[in-house]
Design a protein around this motif. Structure first.
Motif, mmCIF file in Angstrom:
data_model
loop_
_atom_site.group_PDB
_atom_site.id
_atom_site.type_symbol
_atom_site.label_atom_id
_atom_site.label_comp_id
_atom_site.label_asym_id
_atom_site.label_seq_id
_atom_site.Cartn_x
_atom_site.Cartn_y
_atom_site.Cartn_z
ATOM 1 N N ALA A 47 30.845 41.312 35.764
ATOM 2 C CA ALA A 47 30.976 41.875 37.117
ATOM 3 C C ALA A 47 32.160 41.252 37.856
ATOM 4 C CB ALA A 47 29.685 41.639 37.896
ATOM 5 N N LEU A 48 32.394 39.961 37.643
ATOM 6 C CA LEU A 48 33.542 39.294 38.251
ATOM 7 C C LEU A 48 34.853 39.870 37.718
ATOM 8 C CD1 LEU A 48 34.734 36.954 39.960
ATOM 9 C CD2 LEU A 48 34.516 35.510 37.912
ATOM 10 N N MET A 49 34.908 40.143 36.426
ATOM 11 C CA MET A 49 36.108 40.745 35.836
ATOM 12 C C MET A 49 36.365 42.126 36.439
ATOM 13 S SD MET A 49 35.279 39.614 31.898
ATOM 14 C CE MET A 49 36.681 40.415 31.136
ATOM 15 N N GLN A 50 35.299 42.892 36.610
ATOM 16 C CA GLN A 50 35.449 44.226 37.189
ATOM 17 C C GLN A 50 35.918 44.131 38.634
ATOM 18 O OE1 GLN A 50 31.440 45.453 36.391
ATOM 19 N NE2 GLN A 50 31.961 46.467 34.447
ATOM 20 N N ALA A 51 35.409 43.138 39.371
ATOM 21 C CA ALA A 51 35.853 42.950 40.750
ATOM 22 C C ALA A 51 37.325 42.563 40.809
ATOM 23 C CB ALA A 51 34.989 41.868 41.413
ATOM 24 N N ALA A 52 37.744 41.729 39.835
ATOM 25 C CA ALA A 52 39.153 41.325 39.776
ATOM 26 C C ALA A 52 40.048 42.537 39.520
ATOM 27 C CB ALA A 52 39.342 40.270 38.696
ATOM 28 N N LYS A 53 39.625 43.372 38.581
ATOM 29 C CA LYS A 53 40.415 44.555 38.275
ATOM 30 C C LYS A 53 40.490 45.499 39.482
ATOM 31 C CE LYS A 53 42.068 44.037 34.204
ATOM 32 N NZ LYS A 53 43.551 44.052 34.046
ATOM 33 N N ALA A 54 39.375 45.601 40.202
ATOM 34 C CA ALA A 54 39.364 46.461 41.384
ATOM 35 C C ALA A 54 40.345 45.967 42.437
ATOM 36 C CB ALA A 54 37.956 46.534 41.963
ATOM 37 N N ARG A 55 40.656 44.669 42.437
ATOM 38 C CA ARG A 55 41.618 44.086 43.378
ATOM 39 C C ARG A 55 43.036 44.100 42.823
ATOM 40 N NH1 ARG A 55 38.918 38.967 46.519
ATOM 41 N NH2 ARG A 55 36.799 39.801 46.751
ATOM 42 N N GLY A 56 43.197 44.629 41.610
ATOM 43 C CA GLY A 56 44.521 44.678 41.008
ATOM 44 C C GLY A 56 44.949 43.365 40.380
ATOM 45 N N MET A 57 44.019 42.493 40.088
ATOM 46 C CA MET A 57 44.333 41.178 39.536
ATOM 47 C C MET A 57 44.474 41.237 38.014
ATOM 48 S SD MET A 57 41.697 38.861 41.815
ATOM 49 C CE MET A 57 42.131 37.336 40.967
ATOM 50 N N GLU A 58 45.240 40.305 37.485
ATOM 51 C CA GLU A 58 45.327 40.126 36.041
ATOM 52 C C GLU A 58 44.127 39.290 35.590
ATOM 53 O OE1 GLU A 58 48.541 38.678 32.621
ATOM 54 O OE2 GLU A 58 48.851 38.116 34.733
ATOM 55 N N VAL A 59 43.589 39.613 34.417
ATOM 56 C CA VAL A 59 42.454 38.879 33.846
ATOM 57 C C VAL A 59 42.883 38.312 32.505
ATOM 58 C CG1 VAL A 59 40.088 39.025 32.980
ATOM 59 C CG2 VAL A 59 40.754 40.334 35.016
ATOM 60 N N VAL A 60 42.746 36.976 32.362
ATOM 61 C CA VAL A 60 43.143 36.342 31.107
ATOM 62 C C VAL A 60 41.998 35.452 30.609
ATOM 63 C CG1 VAL A 60 45.567 36.357 31.756
ATOM 64 C CG2 VAL A 60 44.186 34.313 32.217
ATOM 65 N N ILE A 61 41.976 35.230 29.306
ATOM 66 C CA ILE A 61 41.022 34.326 28.665
ATOM 67 C C ILE A 61 41.796 33.118 28.166
ATOM 68 C CG2 ILE A 61 39.375 34.024 26.783
ATOM 69 C CD1 ILE A 61 38.368 35.920 28.892
ATOM 70 N N VAL A 62 41.316 31.923 28.491
ATOM 71 C CA VAL A 62 41.912 30.681 28.000
ATOM 72 C C VAL A 62 40.782 29.883 27.355
ATOM 73 C CG1 VAL A 62 43.263 28.643 28.548
ATOM 74 C CG2 VAL A 62 43.557 30.734 29.906
#
Length: 804
Positions: free
Chosen positions: A115-130
């Protein structure tokens, strides 16, 4: 800057960082959670590979990298090269592929992070895995897609793995990641569960590092103990992951929101157990419908079926009904023939005569005239004689037939079954006595199929009835099932409904209940526990994102068994504090209640008998009574109850001390001196079993030769047969032996001082005459040994260790 977040707060995390442009996530235990307790538990699922071999191969690969000056980060290929040093390239690749498949099978997405990833995408944010991992970026992305779904993997823009950079997060990986990202450190929010890697390895670089706190310390301890219970219950001979804990994600969401210890108990113990039970019941209902046709009526037997019914409704079930049939009413309705009466009397003889008479519907005035003046033994004989008479049997058959009419009316009012339907009786278990009593009756009268589905099923006989349990003989040995059933009283009290047990019905089927003698405070605590269980169900609906999982039923069954075993045998102090004042109602047509546990009784038993005390300790909740005796003692009980090893009293008696005693016959004046070996029991105590014939000898126990200071726990006269049988103290015919000190002073209640070596305690013969061999059981603890005796080497090493 460092931040902390609880699992249920994760979806709204970005509200704290309005200027963030990039969401960075750790992978394992943050985005992907495993179904097992620890990562290494997954390695038991690898075909042809032992867990230790897989762990050793990874250690060897890391060591080789370090010796070559290349750090310690390795790839999956390097690990499997070490795992199969003589294998072919194709074989090693196949082995690595099998590990990835096992990971995919036992991983799932954590819904709040998705859900946090989806919220990030809704804000136009980049999502990365480290991630600190031996997988490469392609392997990790494929694993995320396989475990959580391709739509989750599609939310990820970039993947950074320590195996590619040769650095872990704690060793500088994130500095390399920043060079690849087009964001300033303060624009990045990084979330991870490992404080060292995800906070200490990230925050110094200016990134907003957020520590995901999965569990409180008490929850972590509980999960460790559940994994320990799993190791005993499930040997894991076949390749599959061990210590399965599919409830981890839901527990992490539910537990922090619980208002008190009672709710936490419900969420952490009853929550996972009844979640597993609910889904198993759904599968069983579908199977019954396919096998027998008609409609399956889910009938939750009150009172213990109350919480399973609440869980059923919480999870969306609309086809469950409360059915009030108790052992008492089922039995009262089942006397359909002389044979049924005879079988019941043969099975139940030994109960109190008044209880047995009421169960056979004898009028109260007849019970009073027949039994009240008599002892239990004489009353039993009188009742047996009564049951053999023709008038008694005719009256019982007539009364039972009328009782069955009323019970049938109750059932029809509850669910309106049609011919060809299935009545699925749902209960905690454990023998299915209600089903045993009424199955044939209901099948004959209503033309239905009767099935019993239980949380734990341990049948005392091979009944041939349609019975199954979530935990039953298909998966567990009889000793394990007996071990579960020995500690069910607490489970019953936590699951039940706050009302009296049904004792009869009106002609239209309305239940008539006995009084509810359980304290109001206990009912309030029970309600809080049940609310915690329901909170877990709500959390479970919103905890996991995963692809289809065909092994879920078996996984949840094993988890439920491990959770139950841990709670029964290794309860935590906070859990016992919740139920410390609980009482248990017997529910046999009586109003009797008994305390669930009494630590003082168990402490005395352990000191008198040692661990062997457990063989005869017929207590309601013995594990709760010994919870302060240390893990070793509690594990001993757990192993004893679940596996029934054939230990004898002598197996616990190594390292005793020799105690000089003098036997005196008051009648003849004869005196005999001998040595008795005092056996070590528990916590530095010893018990000396001193024969006194048929109760005629006085005993002088020369403890002063052994110790200057010592503690006497108890001294009792007990028949030899009772002592060696291992009977629990409450069942032994024992009388207190009072000591007359000679040269010994009592310094406190149980503390004695013997200034000289000739000090002794004199015990007169028992006051009552005996016609069987008797012994004096003297339980004592040496505190300061007699120096002259120790210097002469007359004490054993075990005795020397008792010096305080």
């Amino acid at each position: 800057m460092t931040h902390t977040v609880l699992p249920h707060e994760v979806p709204a995390l970005l509200d704290r960082f309005p200027d963030a442009r990039c969401l960075s996530l750790d992978c394992f235990d943050t985005l992907l959670w495993r179904d097992c307790h620890a990562p290494v538990d997954l390695f038991t699922a690898l075909p042809g590979v032992a867990r230790a071999q897989r762990v050793g191969a990874e250690g060897a690969a890391r060591k080789a990298r370090a010796l070559a000056g290349k750090g310690t980060e390795v790839s999956l290929a390097e690990i499997h090269a070490r795992l199969h040093p003589n294998g072919s390239a194709a074989g090693r690749a196949q082995s690595a592929a099998e590990e990835l498949a096992a990971e995919a099978r036992h991983c799932h997405g954590f819904a709040p992070v998705v859900a946090l990833m989806q919220a990030a995408k809704a804000r136009g944010m980049e999502v990365v895995i480290v991630s600190d991992t031996y997988l490469d970026a392609a392997q990790l992305r494929a694993l995320i897609a396989a475990a959580a779904g391709a739509n989750v993997a599609a939310l990820i823009d970039q993947v950074f793995c320590s195996s590619k950079f040769g650095l872990s997060k704690g060793a500088g990986l994130y500095g390399q990641v920043l060079k690849k990202l087009r964001h300033a450190p303060h624009e990045i929010v990084h979330l991870g569960d490992n404080f060292h890697a995800d906070v200490e390895g990230v925050a110094p670089l200016g990134v907003n590092a957020v520590h995901l706190v999965q569990f409180a310390d008490e929850v972590r301890q509980r999960l460790r103990l559940e994994a320990s219970a799993d190791a005993l219950l499930h040997p894991h001979c076949a390749p599959k992951a061990r210590a399965l804990q599919p409830h981890r994600a839901a527990l992490s969401l539910a537990e922090p929101l619980c208002g008190d210890a009672a709710e936490r108990l419900g969420a952490s113990v009853l929550g996972p157990v009844f979640h597993a039970f609910h889904h198993w019941l759904d599968g069983e209902a579908a199977a019954l419908e396919a096998a027998h046709g008609g409609r399956v009526h889910k009938l939750f037997l009150m009172r213990d079926g109350y919480l399973p019914l609440r869980v059923h409704r919480e999870l969306g079930g609309t086809d469950g009904h409360e059915l009030e049939i108790s052992r008492f009413t089922a039995t009262a309705a089942h006397f359909t023939s002389d044979a049924a009466i005879t079988a019941f009397v043969e099975d139940e003889i030994g109960l109190r005569p008044t209880t047995l008479a009421r169960q056979m519907l004898l009028p109260e005035e007849r019970i009073a005239s027949l039994l009240e003046p008599l002892s239990m033994e004489d009353g039993t004989q009188a009742l047996l004689k009564e049951t053999r008479t023709g008038p008694f049997r005719k009256a019982l058959l007539r009364a039972s037939r009328a009782f069955a009419d009323r019970l049938q009316a109750h059932l029809r009012a509850t669910c309106k079954p049609q011919a060809g339907d299935t009545l699925m009786l749902v209960d905690l278990g454990y023998n299915g006595t209600v089903q045993n009593r009424v199955a044939a009756l209901l099948a004959s009268r209503l033309k239905v199929h009767v099935a019993g589905r239980y949380l734990v099923l341990r049948e005392k006989e091979v009944t041939g009835l349609d019975k199954r349990g979530l935990i039953d003989a298909r998966h567990y040995a009889p000793e394990v099932l007996e071990g579960f059933c020995a500690n069910v009283a607490l489970l019953e009290q936590l699951c039940t409904k706050a009302q009296g047990s049904v004792v009869d019905y009106t002609p239209d089927g309305t239940p008539l209940r006995g009084p509810n003698d359980i304290k109001q405070q206990q009912s309030a605590v029970r309600e809080a526990v049940q609310q915690g269980c329901l909170a877990f169900q709500r959390a479970a609906r919103n905890a996991v994102v995963r692809t289809p999982c065909d092994h879920a039923p078996a996984m949840w069954r094993e988890a439920a068994a491990s959770v139950l075993a841990r709670a029964m045998f290794l309860p935590l102090p906070a859990e016992l504090a919740v139920v410390e004042a609980f009482e248990h109602d017997v529910n046999l047509g009586t109003q009797q209640t008994v305390p669930l546990f009494d630590r003082a009784v168990a402490a005395r038993g352990l000191k008198q008998r040692g661990l062997f005390y457990m063989n005869g300790a017929e207590r309601m909740l013995l594990p709760a009574e010994i919870d302060r005796e240390g893990l070793a003692t509690r594990l001993s009980l757990m192993v004893h109850r679940l596996f029934d090893p054939p230990f004898a009293y002598s197996d616990f008696g190594q390292g005793g001390v020799a105690l000089d005693v003098t036997l005196v016959d008051p009648a003849s004046g004869q005196v005999a001196r001998r040595q008795v070996q005092a056996t070590p029991t528990h916590d530095g105590f010893y018990t000396a079993a001193i024969p006194v014939g048929e109760g005629r000898f006085a005993v002088a126990a020369h403890i002063g030769q052994l110790a200057e200071w010592f503690e006497v726990e108890s001294a009792v006269h007990v028949p030899v047969a009772d002592f060696i049988s291992g009977k629990h103290e409450a069942l032994r015919r024992e009388t207190v032996a009072h000591a007359a000190p000679e040269g010994i002073g009592r310094m406190a209640d149980r503390l004695w001082h013997s200034p000289a070596a000739d000090g002794h305690l004199l015990f007169p013969p028992p006051a009552d005459s005996r016609d069987e061999p008797v012994l004096l059981a003297l339980t004592f603890r040496p505190l300061v040994l007699r120096q002259t005796r120790a210097a002469a080497g007359q004490t054993t090493p075990a005795a020397e260790r008792t010096v305080a």
